[in-house]
Design a protein around this motif. Structure first.
Motif, PDB file in Angstrom:
ATOM      1  N   LYS A   1      11.265   7.557   4.136  1.00 13.62           N
ATOM      2  CA  LYS A   1      10.066   7.479   3.284  1.00 13.62           C
ATOM      3  C   LYS A   1      10.285   6.509   2.131  1.00 13.62           C
ATOM      4  CE  LYS A   1       8.358  11.356   1.757  1.00 13.62           C
ATOM      5  NZ  LYS A   1       8.144  12.768   1.404  1.00 13.62           N
ATOM      6  N   LYS A   2      11.435   6.597   1.476  1.00 12.06           N
ATOM      7  CA  LYS A   2      11.740   5.703   0.342  1.00 12.06           C
ATOM      8  C   LYS A   2      11.783   4.251   0.794  1.00 12.06           C
ATOM      9  CE  LYS A   2      14.374   8.814  -2.575  1.00 12.06           C
ATOM     10  NZ  LYS A   2      15.543   9.612  -2.273  1.00 12.06           N
ATOM     11  N   SER A   3      12.427   3.985   1.935  1.00  8.63           N
ATOM     12  CA  SER A   3      12.544   2.604   2.432  1.00  8.63           C
ATOM     13  C   SER A   3      11.168   2.010   2.717  1.00  8.63           C
ATOM     14  CB  SER A   3      13.386   2.563   3.710  1.00  8.63           C
ATOM     15  OG  SER A   3      14.696   2.966   3.449  1.00  8.63           O
ATOM     16  N   TYR A   4      10.323   2.790   3.373  1.00  8.51           N
ATOM     17  CA  TYR A   4       8.981   2.284   3.705  1.00  8.51           C
ATOM     18  C   TYR A   4       8.122   2.115   2.454  1.00  8.51           C
ATOM     19  CZ  TYR A   4       9.360   2.100   8.758  1.00  8.51           C
ATOM     20  OH  TYR A   4       9.700   1.738  10.034  1.00  8.51           O
ATOM     21  N   ARG A   5       8.217   3.054   1.501  1.00  5.35           N
ATOM     22  CA  ARG A   5       7.453   2.916   0.253  1.00  5.35           C
ATOM     23  C   ARG A   5       7.860   1.658  -0.489  1.00  5.35           C
ATOM     24  NH1 ARG A   5       7.182   8.587  -0.800  1.00  5.35           N
ATOM     25  NH2 ARG A   5       9.152   8.444  -1.858  1.00  5.35           N
ATOM     26  N   LYS A   6       9.177   1.396  -0.519  1.00  8.94           N
ATOM     27  CA  LYS A   6       9.702   0.198  -1.187  1.00  8.94           C
ATOM     28  C   LYS A   6       9.132  -1.052  -0.516  1.00  8.94           C
ATOM     29  CE  LYS A   6      14.172  -1.861  -1.977  1.00  8.94           C
ATOM     30  NZ  LYS A   6      15.578  -1.733  -1.653  1.00  8.94           N
ATOM     31  N   ALA A   7       9.092  -1.060   0.804  1.00  6.00           N
ATOM     32  CA  ALA A   7       8.549  -2.219   1.532  1.00  6.00           C
ATOM     33  C   ALA A   7       7.060  -2.395   1.239  1.00  6.00           C
ATOM     34  CB  ALA A   7       8.778  -2.059   3.031  1.00  6.00           C
ATOM     35  N   LEU A   8       6.331  -1.278   1.194  1.00  5.91           N
ATOM     36  CA  LEU A   8       4.882  -1.365   0.967  1.00  5.91           C
ATOM     37  C   LEU A   8       4.540  -1.753  -0.477  1.00  5.91           C
ATOM     38  CD1 LEU A   8       3.758   1.647   3.148  1.00  5.91           C
ATOM     39  CD2 LEU A   8       3.156  -0.769   3.523  1.00  5.91           C
TER      40      LEU A   8
ATOM     41  N   GLU B   1      -0.787  -9.483   5.326  1.00  9.05           N
ATOM     42  CA  GLU B   1      -1.646  -8.359   5.732  1.00  9.05           C
ATOM     43  C   GLU B   1      -1.340  -7.830   7.132  1.00  9.05           C
ATOM     44  OE1 GLU B   1      -3.966  -5.224   5.375  1.00  9.05           O
ATOM     45  OE2 GLU B   1      -3.348  -6.528   3.733  1.00  9.05           O
ATOM     46  N   ASP B   2      -1.114  -8.734   8.099  1.00 11.95           N
ATOM     47  CA  ASP B   2      -0.858  -8.265   9.464  1.00 11.95           C
ATOM     48  C   ASP B   2       0.453  -7.463   9.533  1.00 11.95           C
ATOM     49  OD1 ASP B   2       0.544 -10.684   8.922  1.00 11.95           O
ATOM     50  OD2 ASP B   2       0.754 -11.116  11.058  1.00 11.95           O
ATOM     51  N   ILE B   3       1.441  -7.892   8.774  1.00 12.89           N
ATOM     52  CA  ILE B   3       2.728  -7.186   8.749  1.00 12.89           C
ATOM     53  C   ILE B   3       2.599  -5.877   7.969  1.00 12.89           C
ATOM     54  CG2 ILE B   3       5.127  -7.330   7.927  1.00 12.89           C
ATOM     55  CD1 ILE B   3       4.960 -10.376   8.598  1.00 12.89           C
ATOM     56  N   ARG B   4       1.844  -5.919   6.864  1.00 10.55           N
ATOM     57  CA  ARG B   4       1.613  -4.706   6.071  1.00 10.55           C
ATOM     58  C   ARG B   4       0.983  -3.609   6.940  1.00 10.55           C
ATOM     59  NH1 ARG B   4       1.242  -2.678   1.378  1.00 10.55           N
ATOM     60  NH2 ARG B   4       1.880  -4.529   0.276  1.00 10.55           N
ATOM     61  N   GLN B   5       0.063  -3.989   7.821  1.00  8.46           N
ATOM     62  CA  GLN B   5      -0.595  -2.997   8.685  1.00  8.46           C
ATOM     63  C   GLN B   5       0.408  -2.325   9.620  1.00  8.46           C
ATOM     64  OE1 GLN B   5      -3.890  -5.024  10.554  1.00  8.46           O
ATOM     65  NE2 GLN B   5      -5.041  -5.152   8.641  1.00  8.46           N
ATOM     66  N   VAL B   6       1.343  -3.089  10.159  1.00  7.16           N
ATOM     67  CA  VAL B   6       2.379  -2.533  11.037  1.00  7.16           C
ATOM     68  C   VAL B   6       3.267  -1.576  10.236  1.00  7.16           C
ATOM     69  CG1 VAL B   6       4.452  -3.084  12.395  1.00  7.16           C
ATOM     70  CG2 VAL B   6       2.395  -4.487  12.630  1.00  7.16           C
ATOM     71  N   VAL B   7       3.702  -2.028   9.059  1.00  6.56           N
ATOM     72  CA  VAL B   7       4.583  -1.210   8.212  1.00  6.56           C
ATOM     73  C   VAL B   7       3.859   0.065   7.781  1.00  6.56           C
ATOM     74  CG1 VAL B   7       5.847  -1.141   6.009  1.00  6.56           C
ATOM     75  CG2 VAL B   7       5.984  -3.178   7.468  1.00  6.56           C
ATOM     76  N   GLN B   8       2.586  -0.040   7.434  1.00  9.60           N
ATOM     77  CA  GLN B   8       1.813   1.137   7.015  1.00  9.60           C
ATOM     78  C   GLN B   8       1.680   2.135   8.169  1.00  9.60           C
ATOM     79  OE1 GLN B   8       0.355   1.911   3.793  1.00  9.60           O
ATOM     80  NE2 GLN B   8       0.340   3.874   4.854  1.00  9.60           N
ATOM     81  N   ARG B   9       1.408   1.625   9.364  1.00  6.01           N
ATOM     82  CA  ARG B   9       1.273   2.506  10.537  1.00  6.01           C
ATOM     83  C   ARG B   9       2.599   3.234  10.801  1.00  6.01           C
ATOM     84  NH1 ARG B   9       2.655   0.907  15.161  1.00  6.01           N
ATOM     85  NH2 ARG B   9       2.061  -1.264  14.956  1.00  6.01           N
ATOM     86  N   GLN B  10       3.705   2.494  10.702  1.00  4.10           N
ATOM     87  CA  GLN B  10       5.009   3.124  10.906  1.00  4.10           C
ATOM     88  C   GLN B  10       5.310   4.138   9.792  1.00  4.10           C
ATOM     89  OE1 GLN B  10       8.156   0.310  11.623  1.00  4.10           O
ATOM     90  NE2 GLN B  10       7.227  -0.424  13.523  1.00  4.10           N
ATOM     91  N   TYR B  11       4.940   3.797   8.562  1.00  7.17           N
ATOM     92  CA  TYR B  11       5.147   4.716   7.432  1.00  7.17           C
ATOM     93  C   TYR B  11       4.360   6.013   7.646  1.00  7.17           C
ATOM     94  CZ  TYR B  11       5.031   6.466   2.595  1.00  7.17           C
ATOM     95  OH  TYR B  11       5.128   7.245   1.461  1.00  7.17           O
ATOM     96  N   ASP B  12       3.141   5.890   8.141  1.00  5.87           N
ATOM     97  CA  ASP B  12       2.340   7.090   8.440  1.00  5.87           C
ATOM     98  C   ASP B  12       3.076   7.978   9.443  1.00  5.87           C
ATOM     99  OD1 ASP B  12       0.391   6.152   6.701  1.00  5.87           O
ATOM    100  OD2 ASP B  12      -0.901   5.371   8.296  1.00  5.87           O
ATOM    101  N   GLY B  13       3.736   7.364  10.433  1.00  4.15           N
ATOM    102  CA  GLY B  13       4.532   8.113  11.406  1.00  4.15           C
ATOM    103  C   GLY B  13       5.726   8.795  10.752  1.00  4.15           C
ATOM    104  N   VAL B  14       6.372   8.106   9.818  1.00  2.00           N
ATOM    105  CA  VAL B  14       7.506   8.685   9.085  1.00  2.00           C
ATOM    106  C   VAL B  14       7.033   9.916   8.308  1.00  2.00           C
ATOM    107  CG1 VAL B  14       9.092   8.303   7.131  1.00  2.00           C
ATOM    108  CG2 VAL B  14       8.865   6.561   8.911  1.00  2.00           C
TER     109      VAL B  14
END
Length: 153
Positions: free
Chosen positions: A109-116, A122-135
């Motif tokens: 969770k911390k790693s993904y929040r830091k990335a976000l 935008e296209d990469i942010r959407q992938v990271v956000q979708r993965q973060y939602d899974g986390v």
């Protein structure tokens, strides 16, 4: 917020790849150690999801011209060693294993929040956000299972 350069995007994604690889290893270890069959299959599924997330991020890094990370982090290795050592001492009951899984998901969770928090394209942010939602879903499910396990004992 200005977009970050591709080197920083690649570095950020490589951190998330390490995090995903750590998650894959962690869930696989939990699946091996946990006694209840329904939790074994759940953790095996989670390990596969983490592997898929890492592959998706590796493909983006390659598309950006970078060299994708392909191993776990040093802290992930250290975390697993600690889990192994702890298991020798405690005998690893299911609650302890679920506690370790939750701790691993806290790190993710911390790693993904830091990335976000960064200005990702935008296209990469959407992938990271979708993965973060899974986390977040994984974390909440593991926490719920741990709380249920705690109530059983």
């Amino acid at each position: 917020m200005n977009a970050i350069d591709s080197k920083e995007v690649i570095s950020t994604l490589n951190d998330l790849i390490e995090t995903s690889k750590d998650g894959e290893e962690g869930f696989r270890t939990c699946a091996e150690d946990i006694k209840r069959p329904e939790l074994k299959s759940l953790f095996s599924e989670r390990a596969a999801e983490c592997a898929k997330a890492a592959q998706e991020l590796q493909a983006i890094v390659i598309r950006l011209g970078g060299d994708p990370e392909d191993s776990t982090s040093v802290s992930g290795d250290l975390h697993r060693r600690w889990v192994d050592l702890k298991s020798l001492i405690t005998g690893k009951d299911d609650e302890a294993i679920l506690n370790e899984c939750e701790r691993g998901e806290d790190v993710a969770k911390k790693s993904y929040r830091k990335a976000l928090d960064k200005a990702l394209p935008e296209d990469i942010r959407q992938v990271v956000q979708r993965q973060y939602d899974g986390v977040l879903r994984n974390h909440d499910q593991v926490k719920m299972l741990r709380d249920a396990e705690r109530a059983r004992s």
